[in-house]
Design a protein around this motif. Structure first.
Motif, PDB file in Angstrom:
ATOM      1  N   THR A  78      20.335 -26.735  40.359  1.00 41.97           N
ATOM      2  CA  THR A  78      19.431 -27.419  41.297  1.00 41.97           C
ATOM      3  C   THR A  78      20.071 -27.537  42.682  1.00 41.97           C
ATOM      4  OG1 THR A  78      20.238 -29.478  40.331  1.00 41.97           O
ATOM      5  CG2 THR A  78      18.080 -28.699  39.600  1.00 41.97           C
ATOM      6  N   SER A  79      21.213 -28.214  42.760  1.00 37.49           N
ATOM      7  CA  SER A  79      21.790 -28.468  44.099  1.00 37.49           C
ATOM      8  C   SER A  79      22.766 -27.391  44.544  1.00 37.49           C
ATOM      9  CB  SER A  79      22.516 -29.812  44.091  1.00 37.49           C
ATOM     10  OG  SER A  79      23.635 -29.737  43.227  1.00 37.49           O
ATOM     11  N   LYS A 227      18.409 -34.540  40.344  1.00 37.22           N
ATOM     12  CA  LYS A 227      18.502 -34.268  41.783  1.00 37.22           C
ATOM     13  C   LYS A 227      19.437 -35.249  42.483  1.00 37.22           C
ATOM     14  CE  LYS A 227      14.126 -32.019  42.555  1.00 37.22           C
ATOM     15  NZ  LYS A 227      12.722 -32.177  42.883  1.00 37.22           N
ATOM     16  N   GLU A 231      17.806 -34.339  47.758  1.00 36.53           N
ATOM     17  CA  GLU A 231      16.764 -33.454  47.241  1.00 36.53           C
ATOM     18  C   GLU A 231      15.553 -34.275  46.801  1.00 36.53           C
ATOM     19  OE1 GLU A 231      19.093 -30.106  44.778  1.00 36.53           O
ATOM     20  OE2 GLU A 231      19.590 -32.162  44.248  1.00 36.53           O
ATOM     21  N   HIS A 232      15.819 -35.427  46.199  1.00 37.20           N
ATOM     22  CA  HIS A 232      14.733 -36.213  45.604  1.00 37.20           C
ATOM     23  C   HIS A 232      13.941 -36.993  46.662  1.00 37.20           C
ATOM     24  CE1 HIS A 232      12.534 -38.702  42.831  1.00 37.20           C
ATOM     25  NE2 HIS A 232      13.074 -39.798  43.328  1.00 37.20           N
TER      26      HIS A 232
END
Ligand code: ADP
Ligand code: MG
Length: 270
Positions: A78-79, A227, A231-232
């Protein structure tokens, strides 16, 4: 660049949240940070979306087989953060290997021997809530410690205990360990939050961060989405607080400024 350990022997105070989001904030400034997960509960690994099937591909094999750290890094899908993951079996380290100098200094010696952290690769080490071989490894390896203290009395007690532990270790380490006590989950409507702040300021003076991390629902929600806060909910209070914290730590020289080229700096500003 700087190796930062995030530790408090109390659980639930924001260690993992701080390690993850400070790493993410550093990434936004153009660094390529690594997270090292030294908690057998493996929350940092799991939020980063990394699940190790066996202990062999985790930090455990540093202790078990002296495996190079570079081989153990996995990228968060994700990151993109580079994480050395943890595994439940890591809880055996205390009983398997004892507490000799070689074992408590293992992470430190390997990080330095591998030149793992360079000018542009800070390392954030997330700890378990116990002072044992794993946390001692994190303390021996780091340039500085952040102690998150959620605004309650037990968490402040944990901080006092860490101060004692650091003072006892400093003659062995032959240096003062730079530390910052960070108030987390701060809710200014609660009298207790201000009481804890007062106690910390009286005990630790300039070692208390000026930035406080507020209680924030986006910070509580983001792990469920795998996240980081950026990101969130990039516009949330939680994201702002971790940016401000990084500004403070960089301005105080507590974390080294990223070494970027002029082009890289301009890319980030634009
Ligand atoms: N500032 C905050 N506001 C709201 N919830 C938070 C905040 N910081 C952490 N949390 C939540 O509190 C819980 C414990 O935080 P965590 O970082 O996992 O603590 P630790 O690693 O010290 O056990 C998690 O569910 C996390 O999402
Ligand atoms: Mg944790």
């Amino acid at each position: 660049m700087t190796i930062v350990t995030v530790f408090n022997q109390k659980g639930g105070v924001g260690k993992t949240t701080t390690a993850l989001n400070l790493a993410a904030a550093l990434e936004r400034r153009g660094c390529s940070p690594y997270g090292i997960d030294l908690d057998p509960q493996a929350h940092l690994s799991s939020i980063a979306g990394i699940t190790a099937q066996s202990g062999d591909d985790t930090i455990l094999s540093l202790f078990q087989r002296d495996r190079p750290l570079q081989e153990l890094v996995q990228r968060s899908p994700t990151s993109g953060l580079g994480v050395i993951p943890s595994h439940m079996e890591l809880s055996k380290v205390d009983t398997l290997f004892g507490k000799g100098y070689d074992i408590v200094n293992r992470l430190n010696a390997t990080l330095r021997a591998e030149k793992f952290n360079t000018e542009n690769t800070p390392v954030m080490i997330d700890c378990c809530p116990l002072i044992g071989v794993l946390s001692l490894n994190a303390i021996f390896a780091c340039d500085c410690i952040i102690v998150p203290v959620s605004a309650d009395h037990l968490s402040a007690k944990g901080a006092m205990q860490i101060e004692k532990t650091l003072r006892a270790l400093e003659p062995v380490l032959k240096r003062r360990v730079n530390r910052r006590y960070l108030l987390t989950r701060f809710d200014g409507r609660r009298g207790m939050a201000w009481e804890v702040l007062k106690v910390l300021e009286e005990k630790f003076g300039a070692d208390v961060c000026r930035t406080r991390i507020a209680e924030n629902v986006s910070l509580a929600e983001s792990p469920a989405h795998n996240k980081t806060i950026f990101e969130h909910a990039p516009n949330s209070r939680g994201a702002q607080d971790y940016e401000t914290l990084l500004d403070e730590l960089l301005a105080d020289g507590f974390i080294q400024q990223p070494a970027l080229t002029r082009n890289e700096r301009e890319d980030i500003v634009n």
